[in-house]
Design a protein around this motif. Structure first.
Motif, mmCIF file in Angstrom:
data_model
loop_
_atom_site.group_PDB
_atom_site.id
_atom_site.type_symbol
_atom_site.label_atom_id
_atom_site.label_comp_id
_atom_site.label_asym_id
_atom_site.label_seq_id
_atom_site.Cartn_x
_atom_site.Cartn_y
_atom_site.Cartn_z
ATOM 1 N N ILE A 138 39.234 11.959 55.131
ATOM 2 C CA ILE A 138 38.252 12.608 56.006
ATOM 3 C C ILE A 138 37.809 11.630 57.085
ATOM 4 O O ILE A 138 37.193 10.594 56.786
ATOM 5 N N PHE A 139 38.120 11.956 58.287
ATOM 6 C CA PHE A 139 37.770 11.081 59.408
ATOM 7 C C PHE A 139 36.602 11.673 60.191
ATOM 8 O O PHE A 139 36.723 12.727 60.806
ATOM 9 N N ASP A 140 35.486 10.973 60.130
ATOM 10 C CA ASP A 140 34.315 11.380 60.917
ATOM 11 C C ASP A 140 34.044 10.404 62.052
ATOM 12 O O ASP A 140 33.044 10.543 62.764
ATOM 13 N N GLY A 141 34.863 9.376 62.146
ATOM 14 C CA GLY A 141 34.633 8.378 63.174
ATOM 15 C C GLY A 141 35.893 7.588 63.439
ATOM 16 O O GLY A 141 37.000 8.153 63.458
ATOM 17 N N ILE A 142 35.733 6.291 63.585
ATOM 18 C CA ILE A 142 36.855 5.431 63.954
ATOM 19 C C ILE A 142 37.955 5.485 62.895
ATOM 20 O O ILE A 142 37.714 5.851 61.746
ATOM 21 N N ASP A 143 39.148 5.072 63.331
ATOM 22 C CA ASP A 143 40.289 5.081 62.431
ATOM 23 C C ASP A 143 40.146 4.013 61.353
ATOM 24 O O ASP A 143 39.363 3.070 61.481
ATOM 25 N N ALA A 144 40.972 4.164 60.333
ATOM 26 C CA ALA A 144 41.091 3.120 59.320
ATOM 27 C C ALA A 144 42.062 2.064 59.823
ATOM 28 O O ALA A 144 42.853 2.309 60.745
ATOM 29 N N VAL A 145 42.013 0.890 59.207
ATOM 30 C CA VAL A 145 42.916 -0.174 59.650
ATOM 31 C C VAL A 145 44.330 0.067 59.156
ATOM 32 O O VAL A 145 45.284 -0.522 59.662
ATOM 33 N N PHE A 146 44.470 0.859 58.123
ATOM 34 C CA PHE A 146 45.786 1.337 57.695
ATOM 35 C C PHE A 146 45.543 2.682 57.020
ATOM 36 O O PHE A 146 44.412 3.017 56.666
ATOM 37 N N ASP A 147 46.579 3.397 56.863
ATOM 38 C CA ASP A 147 46.435 4.744 56.325
ATOM 39 C C ASP A 147 47.129 4.871 54.988
ATOM 40 O O ASP A 147 48.224 4.325 54.788
ATOM 41 N N GLU A 148 46.475 5.569 54.138
ATOM 42 C CA GLU A 148 47.056 5.862 52.833
ATOM 43 C C GLU A 148 46.554 7.229 52.428
ATOM 44 O O GLU A 148 45.434 7.633 52.784
ATOM 45 N N ARG B 142 35.126 13.491 66.220
ATOM 46 C CA ARG B 142 34.660 12.433 65.304
ATOM 47 C C ARG B 142 33.448 11.707 65.888
ATOM 48 O O ARG B 142 33.402 10.485 65.930
ATOM 49 N N ILE B 143 32.519 12.451 66.335
ATOM 50 C CA ILE B 143 31.405 11.824 67.054
ATOM 51 C C ILE B 143 30.223 11.466 66.153
ATOM 52 O O ILE B 143 29.286 10.797 66.578
ATOM 53 N N PHE B 144 30.267 11.903 64.890
ATOM 54 C CA PHE B 144 29.103 11.646 64.026
ATOM 55 C C PHE B 144 29.204 10.324 63.266
ATOM 56 O O PHE B 144 28.216 9.802 62.783
ATOM 57 N N GLY B 145 30.409 9.824 63.146
ATOM 58 C CA GLY B 145 30.578 8.587 62.400
ATOM 59 C C GLY B 145 30.458 8.811 60.899
ATOM 60 O O GLY B 145 30.325 9.946 60.423
#
Lengths: 407, 500
Positions: free
Chosen positions: A48-58, A345-348
């Motif tokens: 679930i992405f509510d803001g910035i990306d993760a440094v890697f994805d899993e 994804r503006i809420f963070g």
């Protein structure tokens, strides 16, 4: 002027998560791979992405939490806690991903398991929260250059944790557990008269080299009825003959938001800057959550003179303390983690915890004036975007993100 | 400057009392024995000692001198009242503030054995005689009737009132009781105080040494009540006890490393030659209990010799009471009351349980300006975490940790705990105007006279802690010295430190 800006790196090489398939020979569920350890194909599920990306994805179903990172030259080693079997929390492990810097961003490779739960013994239930330091260590007649401290427990729920050690010759090499007993033992009954309560125990180990050799500060948190951070002076040159120095509780002087009786730097990670003689600590600074997961919603960085470890105000005094913590930079909260360009994804993130400062191999600050913070976010229980058929999906939703704080 | 109750040598006093004790055992056999007022249990009513000389005794001085020795088991101070009858009128000293002068004898012969003492009037109008006070109490006639004064040219009666119990203005939540009293009466004289308060021209009114117990009439204040205390002539054993206490009081505390040991739970050397069961009993009678019924013993253990074993027995727990229990004692040595220059307090502790136990080491500073016994502990406003330091003698490990209100002792711990005075504070309740605790530990000005060891039943039932060698420490120390040897470790302070 204080600034926070996010390091947008994960998205640079994996912008469309659902499409990040293939590539690499990672362990089950790792990296961009959807292949399981058994060879069967797993479905990659979006977190679930509510803001910035993760440094890697899993994939959802694998938690990525409690990061720590050392950087040697242009290579970074990111250690974190993950489960090795999808949606199976009992398969906890300490993993490492090797990061390389290119095009203004860090790209992380596939996960490699450093430490897994033992068949039996003190870390047979869970392993989690690791930190690594470089130095010179000998164990069992072999010489090693990297030392890891990690929490573990024989309980499946992760409570009553101890802290043990492991060594390796390279930072992403084969890790060898040191002995069969932990270095820091925690027994809840020793801190509770009734002896029936469970506490997190000895957690959040953080290592800083004292001499680039075998002398090391082990910072950790002891979480029982009282919750305190300690700095333990250890000579680990010969791990068959560990020399234990003073174990010092870390004063919380200057930390204003913890009330009068809570000294804990929750989620504390410590980094030393020899040039300024400052000790930096990343910590969880606020927890307002009332629903699962009950974790922090803000992290920040403090600093103090290294003297805070030895500050003993003796004698009767009405004087103010001579050494104290001060907040540096801005805290990282939901607003700070809002995606800068993606309107969806503006809420963070509302759950932000377990921060660490990227440091050099000896646990030292990379550059004075700015520091990169890695931290964990997690989806809320009951989030409608999680799979409806898995109530525990939020427990496997943690991601690791990065932001830079300047001060 | 050292903070002492007795601090200034009197330059010109002349003592003519009939029985001057102290000055060595040789005097004992020859000494005429004084009278002793004793009360073993808690008095339900105040009592009065009345001495009536045969006829009216003419006097020409301006003050009364009453020479006593007090060994009280409970309070630090015993509140007493004084009055005289002159002509047909009784006059009372009932000041409610300030001090009365005294002369404390330390056992040495001549002027060197005497020092000025300040005794505090409390808010109830009673004079607080300090624990183990031996000497003269000087009562100017000008202070009679709350400072109105009186022209005293003759004395027909002298009264000493023993208060049954008193909620004095001491800064403590306890009800202060006047139990376990042995008040030795030597003599009463009229003296002339010069402008500096130094006495001369002793005119004897009463000499109790060698006297008869019937010389002093004992009565209860309550109508038709029988007195609970007794008057008797002191025995030779009383004398031995007195001498031992007096010698011990004036002896210096033992030291070890950077520590001055203010209580080691051993019989003082002064008692070594006596060896009677009574002396042992007298020594350990100085400990007294409050709160829930608890159990202490002074028995083998600790660092060496004896230690205090303090147990909370759940079978006697009274759920109707507060969970608190305490064992308390006053310092038997004057040197132990001088805390000037000390950095903190330390105690050897053993926790034999495999879980945490806790205790509080509370200290009581006698404020010489206000006369208040000010309580300090680790329980201040906001109940902030406090930091204490430990050295485990079995593992060699040194560490600091947080505690709060009560000092926590880790499972199986055996070793020393150090608590810097910076961690002590006045409990919030005691700083209210009702109690008047100034909240400032000032050891250069004020002595510390009492220690309480308190525990909570609900957290410690059926656990015993062993305490030994309560001491003051004088060094800045580090927790271990593996990375930094600029300051000595706790172990190094104990083994090779010194009191600067």
């Amino acid at each position: 002027m204080k600034k926070i800006f996010c390091v947008l790196l994960a998205g640079l090489f994996c912008g469309a998560l659902a499409g990040c398939g293939g590539g690499g020979t990672s362990e089950s569920g790792g990296g961009n791979s959807n292949s399981s350890g058994g060879g069967s194909q797993e479905t990659f599920e979006d977190k679930i992405f509510d803001g910035i990306d993760a440094v890697f994805d899993e994939s959802l179903g694998y938690y990525n939490a409690y990061p720590s990172a050392i950087q040697e030259g242009a290579t970074r080693y990111l250690y974190y806690t993950r489960n090795t079997a999808k949606y199976d929390g009992t398969t906890s492990s300490i993993a490492v991903r090797v990061g390389t810097y290119s095009g203004g961003a860090w790209t992380y490779g596939e996960p490699k398991t450093c430490i897994a739960v033992s068949e039996s013994g003190w870390d047979s239930g869970r392993v989690f929260m690791a930190d690594v330091v470089k130095g010179t260590f000998s164990y069992g007649g072999e010489s090693y250059s990297y030392l890891m401290a990690y929490s573990g427990t024989d309980r499946a729920d992760g409570n009553d944790a101890d802290i043990g050690l492991a060594v390796a010759k390279t930072p992403d090499g084969e890790w060898v557990k040191v002995g069969t007993q932990p270095l820091v033992t925690f027994n809840s009954s020793e801190w509770d008269t009734v002896g029936l309560s469970w506490y997190p125990g000895a957690i959040e180990p953080s290592l800083v080299s004292f001499d680039e050799g075998g002398k090391v500060y082990l910072f950790y948190e002891e979480s029982e009825v009282f919750k305190s951070n300690y700095a333990w002076e250890l000579d680990l040159s010969d791990l068959n003959n560990i020399v234990k120095g003073g174990r010092k509780v870390i004063e919380r002087t200057g930390v204003s938001d913890l009330g009068t009786s809570n000294p804990l730097l929750y989620g504390g990670d410590f980094v030393y800057d020899p040039d300024s003689d400052y000790l930096f600590a990343a910590r969880e600074s606020r927890t307002t959550a009332t629903a699962n997961p009950i974790v922090a919603d803000e992290v920040q960085v403090l600093r103090s003179s290294m003297d805070i470890l030895d500050e003993i105000v003796q004698g009767p005094t009405q004087e103010e303390p001579r050494v104290w913590w001060e907040e540096i930079g801005d805290s990282i909260d939901a607003g700070a983690t809002a995606h800068p360009t993606d309107d969806t994804r503006i809420f963070g993130y509302t759950r932000i915890f377990s921060p660490c400062i990227v440091n050099d191999p000896y646990g030292r600050l990379l550059e004075y004036g700015s520091l990169e913070l890695l931290f964990t976010t997690q989806a809320n229980e009951g989030d409608e975007r999680l799979p409806a058929d898995r109530e525990d999906a939020y427990e496997y939703s943690q991601m690791i993100h990065s932001m830079v704080i300047t001060y | 400057m050292k903070a002492k109750i007795v601090s200034v040598l009197l330059a010109a006093s002349v003592l003519t009392g009939a029985c001057v004790w102290g000055g060595g055992a040789a005097a004992s056999a020859e000494a005429a024995l004084p009278l002793v007022y004793e009360a073993e249990g808690k008095l339900t009513e105040s009592e009065r000692l009345t001495y009536a000389p045969t006829g009216e005794t003419s006097v020409s001085g301006n003050a009364l001198s009453v020479k006593v020795f007090l060994k009280n088991t409970y309070n630090y101070g015993l509140p007493v009242s004084f009055s005289v009858t002159s002509g047909d009128r009784e006059y009372t000293w009932n000041k409610k503030t300030g001090t009365a002068s005294g002369i404390r004898y330390d056992g040495a012969e001549g002027e060197n054995g005497k020092a000025a003492a300040a005794l505090q009037w409390n808010a109830m109008g009673f004079l607080e005689i300090p624990y183990l006070f031996y000497g003269e109490i000087l009562l100017p006639f000008a202070d009679l009737e709350n400072g109105a004064g009186a022209e005293i040219t003759s004395v027909s009666e002298v009264f000493v009132g023993i208060t049954a119990s008193i909620n004095s203005n001491f800064a403590s939540g306890d009800t202060w009781t006047a139990d376990g009293i042995s008040l030795y009466l030597f003599d009463v004289s009229c003296v002339t105080l010069d402008d500096d308060g130094n006495p001369s021209g002793y005119e004897e009114i009463a000499d109790f040494c060698g006297g008869d117990a019937d010389d002093v009439r004992l009565s209860a204040d309550a109508e038709n009540a029988e007195p609970e205390g007794t008057m008797r002539t002191a025995t030779e054993e009383d004398y031995a006890v007195f001498e031992a206490f007096n010698a011990a009081y004036n002896a210096a505390c033992a030291t070890a490393g950077d520590m001055k040991i203010i209580e080691n739970f051993e019989a003082d050397e002064a008692f070594s030659g006596i060896g009677s069961e009574r002396v042992a009993s007298e020594l350990y009678d100085k400990f007294y209990l409050s709160g829930q019924l608890s159990d202490y013993s002074v028995a083998a253990g600790g660092v060496e010799g004896n230690a205090l074993h303090y147990n909370l027995d759940s079978s006697v727990y009274d759920a109707g009471k507060n969970s608190y229990a305490g064992v308390h004692f006053n310092f038997a040595k004057e040197d132990a009351t001088d805390w000037s220059g000390a950095k903190g307090i330390t105690v050897y502790v053993e926790n034999t349980a495999d879980y945490l136990v806790s205790f509080a080491l509370e200290i009581f500073q006698y404020n010489l300006e206000t006369g208040l016994l000010e309580q300090y502990n680790l329980n201040d406003v906001g109940q902030r975490y406090k930091t204490v330091y430990a050295y485990n003698v079995e593992t060699g490990e040194e560490f600091s940790y947080h505690t709060q209100t009560f000092t926590r002792v880790p499972a199986g711990f055996k070793g020393w705990i150090r608590i810097p005075f910076s961690q002590y504070a006045a409990p919030a309740w005691s700083t209210s105007p009702t109690y008047g605790n100034e909240g400032v530990l000032d050891f250069d000005k004020n002595p510390v006279v009492k220690i309480s060891i308190t525990r909570l039943f609900n957290a410690n039932q059926d656990t015993e802690i062993v305490l030994d060698d309560i001491a003051l420490y004088y060094s800045d120390f580090g927790v271990g010295s593996l990375f930094d040897d600029s300051r000595p470790s706790i172990r190094e302070c104990i083994e090779s430190g010194s009191i600067a």
